[in-house]
Design a protein around this motif. Structure first.
Motif, PDB file in Angstrom:
ATOM      1  N   GLN A  76       3.443   0.155 -10.194  1.00 30.83           N
ATOM      2  CA  GLN A  76       2.683   1.233 -10.818  1.00 30.83           C
ATOM      3  C   GLN A  76       1.367   0.747 -11.419  1.00 30.83           C
ATOM      4  O   GLN A  76       0.701   1.483 -12.163  1.00 30.83           O
ATOM      5  CB  GLN A  76       3.544   1.937 -11.865  1.00 30.83           C
ATOM      6  CG  GLN A  76       4.720   2.673 -11.241  1.00 30.83           C
ATOM      7  CD  GLN A  76       5.400   3.648 -12.182  1.00 30.83           C
ATOM      8  OE1 GLN A  76       4.742   4.460 -12.833  1.00 30.83           O
ATOM      9  NE2 GLN A  76       6.718   3.582 -12.256  1.00 30.83           N
ATOM     10  N   ASP A  77       0.971  -0.482 -11.088  1.00 32.94           N
ATOM     11  CA  ASP A  77      -0.248  -1.043 -11.678  1.00 32.94           C
ATOM     12  C   ASP A  77      -1.518  -0.503 -11.032  1.00 32.94           C
ATOM     13  O   ASP A  77      -2.600  -0.615 -11.602  1.00 32.94           O
ATOM     14  CB  ASP A  77      -0.221  -2.567 -11.599  1.00 32.94           C
ATOM     15  CG  ASP A  77      -0.124  -3.093 -10.168  1.00 32.94           C
ATOM     16  OD1 ASP A  77       0.417  -2.376  -9.306  1.00 32.94           O
ATOM     17  OD2 ASP A  77      -0.589  -4.233  -9.920  1.00 32.94           O
ATOM     18  N   ARG A  78      -1.399   0.079  -9.829  1.00 34.57           N
ATOM     19  CA  ARG A  78      -2.554   0.695  -9.168  1.00 34.57           C
ATOM     20  C   ARG A  78      -2.043   1.773  -8.223  1.00 34.57           C
ATOM     21  O   ARG A  78      -0.858   1.798  -7.892  1.00 34.57           O
ATOM     22  CB  ARG A  78      -3.397  -0.341  -8.418  1.00 34.57           C
ATOM     23  CG  ARG A  78      -2.682  -1.054  -7.277  1.00 34.57           C
ATOM     24  CD  ARG A  78      -3.652  -1.959  -6.547  1.00 34.57           C
ATOM     25  NE  ARG A  78      -3.029  -2.782  -5.526  1.00 34.57           N
ATOM     26  CZ  ARG A  78      -2.758  -2.365  -4.290  1.00 34.57           C
ATOM     27  NH1 ARG A  78      -3.051  -1.125  -3.922  1.00 34.57           N
ATOM     28  NH2 ARG A  78      -2.199  -3.193  -3.415  1.00 34.57           N
ATOM     29  N   PRO A  79      -2.921   2.691  -7.791  1.00 34.71           N
ATOM     30  CA  PRO A  79      -2.458   3.790  -6.943  1.00 34.71           C
ATOM     31  C   PRO A  79      -1.874   3.308  -5.619  1.00 34.71           C
ATOM     32  O   PRO A  79      -2.462   2.480  -4.919  1.00 34.71           O
ATOM     33  CB  PRO A  79      -3.730   4.617  -6.718  1.00 34.71           C
ATOM     34  CG  PRO A  79      -4.605   4.297  -7.878  1.00 34.71           C
ATOM     35  CD  PRO A  79      -4.342   2.854  -8.181  1.00 34.71           C
ATOM     36  N   ARG A  80      -0.715   3.849  -5.277  1.00 36.24           N
ATOM     37  CA  ARG A  80      -0.052   3.566  -4.012  1.00 36.24           C
ATOM     38  C   ARG A  80       0.560   4.863  -3.493  1.00 36.24           C
ATOM     39  O   ARG A  80       0.706   5.830  -4.232  1.00 36.24           O
ATOM     40  CB  ARG A  80       1.022   2.498  -4.185  1.00 36.24           C
ATOM     41  CG  ARG A  80       0.482   1.097  -4.496  1.00 36.24           C
ATOM     42  CD  ARG A  80       1.606   0.119  -4.728  1.00 36.24           C
ATOM     43  NE  ARG A  80       1.152  -1.270  -4.735  1.00 36.24           N
ATOM     44  CZ  ARG A  80       0.755  -1.930  -5.819  1.00 36.24           C
ATOM     45  NH1 ARG A  80       0.760  -1.319  -6.996  1.00 36.24           N
ATOM     46  NH2 ARG A  80       0.359  -3.191  -5.739  1.00 36.24           N
ATOM     47  N   ALA A  81       0.950   4.850  -2.224  1.00 37.27           N
ATOM     48  CA  ALA A  81       1.598   6.019  -1.621  1.00 37.27           C
ATOM     49  C   ALA A  81       3.105   5.797  -1.607  1.00 37.27           C
ATOM     50  O   ALA A  81       3.578   4.719  -1.243  1.00 37.27           O
ATOM     51  CB  ALA A  81       1.086   6.242  -0.206  1.00 37.27           C
ATOM     52  N   GLN A 126       0.823  -1.210   0.000  1.00 34.61           N
ATOM     53  CA  GLN A 126       0.000   0.000   0.000  1.00 34.61           C
ATOM     54  C   GLN A 126       0.857   1.260   0.000  1.00 34.61           C
ATOM     55  O   GLN A 126       0.474   2.288  -0.556  1.00 34.61           O
ATOM     56  CB  GLN A 126      -0.901   0.023   1.255  1.00 34.61           C
ATOM     57  CG  GLN A 126      -1.809  -1.170   1.420  1.00 34.61           C
ATOM     58  CD  GLN A 126      -3.039  -1.073   0.525  1.00 34.61           C
ATOM     59  OE1 GLN A 126      -3.125  -0.229  -0.346  1.00 34.61           O
ATOM     60  NE2 GLN A 126      -3.984  -1.959   0.756  1.00 34.61           N
ATOM     61  N   VAL A 127       2.021   1.172   0.669  1.00 33.21           N
ATOM     62  CA  VAL A 127       2.902   2.328   0.864  1.00 33.21           C
ATOM     63  C   VAL A 127       4.331   1.871   0.588  1.00 33.21           C
ATOM     64  O   VAL A 127       4.717   0.759   0.958  1.00 33.21           O
ATOM     65  CB  VAL A 127       2.806   2.874   2.314  1.00 33.21           C
ATOM     66  CG1 VAL A 127       3.709   4.088   2.502  1.00 33.21           C
ATOM     67  CG2 VAL A 127       1.358   3.196   2.676  1.00 33.21           C
ATOM     68  N   SER A 179      -7.419   6.393   3.206  1.00 31.64           N
ATOM     69  CA  SER A 179      -8.855   6.393   3.511  1.00 31.64           C
ATOM     70  C   SER A 179      -9.662   6.864   2.316  1.00 31.64           C
ATOM     71  O   SER A 179     -10.723   6.291   1.995  1.00 31.64           O
ATOM     72  CB  SER A 179      -9.131   7.277   4.730  1.00 31.64           C
ATOM     73  OG  SER A 179      -8.537   6.747   5.896  1.00 31.64           O
ATOM     74  N   GLU A 180      -9.176   7.887   1.627  1.00 37.19           N
ATOM     75  CA  GLU A 180      -9.859   8.379   0.426  1.00 37.19           C
ATOM     76  C   GLU A 180      -9.932   7.316  -0.658  1.00 37.19           C
ATOM     77  O   GLU A 180     -10.885   7.271  -1.448  1.00 37.19           O
ATOM     78  CB  GLU A 180      -9.136   9.615  -0.114  1.00 37.19           C
ATOM     79  CG  GLU A 180      -9.272  10.850   0.767  1.00 37.19           C
ATOM     80  CD  GLU A 180      -8.347  11.969   0.315  1.00 37.19           C
ATOM     81  OE1 GLU A 180      -7.646  11.784  -0.704  1.00 37.19           O
ATOM     82  OE2 GLU A 180      -8.319  13.014   0.987  1.00 37.19           O
ATOM     83  N   GLN A 181      -8.920   6.452  -0.698  1.00 30.82           N
ATOM     84  CA  GLN A 181      -8.883   5.384  -1.693  1.00 30.82           C
ATOM     85  C   GLN A 181      -9.710   4.170  -1.282  1.00 30.82           C
ATOM     86  O   GLN A 181      -9.817   3.196  -2.030  1.00 30.82           O
ATOM     87  CB  GLN A 181      -7.433   4.935  -1.925  1.00 30.82           C
ATOM     88  CG  GLN A 181      -6.495   6.010  -2.431  1.00 30.82           C
ATOM     89  CD  GLN A 181      -6.831   6.447  -3.835  1.00 30.82           C
ATOM     90  OE1 GLN A 181      -7.077   5.617  -4.715  1.00 30.82           O
ATOM     91  NE2 GLN A 181      -6.862   7.744  -4.063  1.00 30.82           N
ATOM     92  N   GLY A 182     -10.270   4.215  -0.076  1.00 33.97           N
ATOM     93  CA  GLY A 182     -11.057   3.091   0.413  1.00 33.97           C
ATOM     94  C   GLY A 182     -10.238   2.009   1.075  1.00 33.97           C
ATOM     95  O   GLY A 182     -10.718   0.885   1.268  1.00 33.97           O
TER      96      GLY A 182
END
Length: 219
Positions: free
Chosen positions: A149-154, A54-55, A204-207
């Motif tokens: 880079q396949d999905r949004p991460r921090a 996730q991060v 949290s915004e990303q669910g």
């Protein structure tokens, strides 16, 4: 080369075919003590398979003091006292940001929540920081970031080396770029950056579930 050294979930990266054999051979020829122990070299990747990440927090190379490094950037063995100086500054910022910080240097509980603590160089000779910077480890970090880079991460990018290697990371990812938490640079923008609360707000915004940064899970 030991195939079982390859971390599950990442073993198909080209690095393990094109680069790891030569690095492994160079490490076998090394006469100095190598840190971390061989079984922990890929610990960050072992604890965070790609789908769990996730991060991402990028470090440079392992702590060169025997007994400190255990394969995760900025983390150290739980009995290490005093804290490594960069980690001490990370905890100072976390205390200001969240009102608490972990009880010791061991950040493996972050990794188990999907925080990839990846050094761009995964080994170091004891007592010689950056002593393995020319072995070619950086290509692994390049390929790991490309995979992620396949999905949004921090991405928490502390210092110019981390920012350079992650220069292709862009929206829809979250990028928090600041000075490094080293005592030499922490006051140039790391302190006051509030990376932990900002990351949790974005998750949290990303669910997604926010990261528990401060309290290791019960045994």
């Amino acid at each position: 080369m030991l195939d079982d050294a390859r971390p599950q979930g990442w073993a198909d990266l080209p690095f393990f075919t094109t680069d790891w054999p030569a690095i492994d051979a160079a490490l076998a020829r090394e006469t100095r003590q190598i840190l971390p122990p061989r079984s922990q070299v890929f610990a960050a990747l072992d604890l965070c398979p790609p789908d769990a990440v996730q991060v991402v927090i990028l470090g440079q190379d392992p702590y060169p003091t025997p007994g400190h490094a255990h394969g995760l950037a900025f983390s150290a063995a739980p009995d290490v006292r005093p804290l490594p100086r960069s980690l001490s500054n990370i905890y100072k910022e976390m205390q200001d940001d969240l009102g608490a910080c972990p009880p010791n240097a061991d950040l493996r509980f972050w990794a188990r929540q999907g925080v990839l603590l990846l050094n761009t160089v995964l080994t170091v000779p004891a007592g010689e920081a950056h002593g393995h910077k020319d072995l070619g480890w950086q290509r692994l970090a390049d390929q790991v970031l490309a995979r992620l880079q396949d999905r949004p991460r921090a991405f928490l990018l502390w210092g110019k080396p981390a920012q350079k290697i992650a220069r292709t990371i862009d929206a829809p990812h979250l990028k928090i770029e600041t000075a490094h938490p080293s005592p030499l640079s922490a006051r140039r923008g790391f302190f006051g950056s509030r990376p932990f609360s900002r990351t949790n707000a974005w998750l949290s915004e990303q669910g997604h579930t926010p990261i528990n940064w401060t309290t290791p899970e019960a045994p």
